[in-house]
Design a protein around this motif. Structure first.
Motif, mmCIF file in Angstrom:
data_model
loop_
_atom_site.group_PDB
_atom_site.id
_atom_site.type_symbol
_atom_site.label_atom_id
_atom_site.label_comp_id
_atom_site.label_asym_id
_atom_site.label_seq_id
_atom_site.Cartn_x
_atom_site.Cartn_y
_atom_site.Cartn_z
ATOM 1 N N ILE A 4 0.849 -1.361 0.124
ATOM 2 C CA ILE A 4 0.051 0.076 0.078
ATOM 3 C C ILE A 4 0.929 1.222 0.092
ATOM 4 C CG2 ILE A 4 -1.699 1.322 1.295
ATOM 5 C CD1 ILE A 4 -2.535 -1.499 2.513
ATOM 6 N N LEU A 5 0.568 2.206 -0.938
ATOM 7 C CA LEU A 5 1.368 3.524 -0.929
ATOM 8 C C LEU A 5 0.897 4.328 0.117
ATOM 9 C CD1 LEU A 5 3.556 4.858 -2.389
ATOM 10 C CD2 LEU A 5 1.646 5.949 -3.780
ATOM 11 N N GLU A 16 -1.395 8.509 5.847
ATOM 12 C CA GLU A 16 -2.549 8.090 5.318
ATOM 13 C C GLU A 16 -2.319 7.437 4.016
ATOM 14 O OE1 GLU A 16 -4.088 12.202 3.216
ATOM 15 O OE2 GLU A 16 -3.690 12.451 5.392
ATOM 16 N N VAL A 17 -3.300 6.781 3.440
ATOM 17 C CA VAL A 17 -3.209 5.860 2.103
ATOM 18 C C VAL A 17 -3.294 6.817 0.939
ATOM 19 C CG1 VAL A 17 -4.490 4.218 0.975
ATOM 20 C CG2 VAL A 17 -4.322 3.849 3.190
#
Length: 93
Positions: A4-5, A16-17
């Protein structure tokens, strides 16, 4: 494993994503013949090393910030910036 970045703050632990998976990269290329520009603001940077073993040729102040960098074909060069807030003279050794 799923990757996930995240956007992550460098000052605190906030993360935060990211809304998309696009990653940007800023590359700056310099030619060897370019003169390295040292900004006057570095004299007030507390993270940079200082020396009292040099004297500014312009104002006579006895403290300077120093940086080491490559300057074209010359190899490693020491750059100095006068710490006098009214001067800011830059020179290299």
């Amino acid at each position: 494993m799923q990757k996930i970045l995240l956007y992550a703050c460098r000052s605190c632990d906030h993360q935060e994503v990211a809304g998309n998976n696009r990653v940007y990269r800023n590359e700056i290329y310099h030619h060897a013949a370019e003169y390295t520009q040292v900004l006057q603001d570095v004299a007030s940077d507390p993270a940079l090393p200082r020396t009292k073993s040099v004297c500014c040729a312009v104002c006579g102040y006895g403290e300077a910030v120093f940086l080491q960098a490559t300057a074209g074909d010359e190899g490693m060069t020491m750059f100095y910036v006068c710490c006098n807030p009214n001067c800011g003279h830059r020179w290299r050794d």
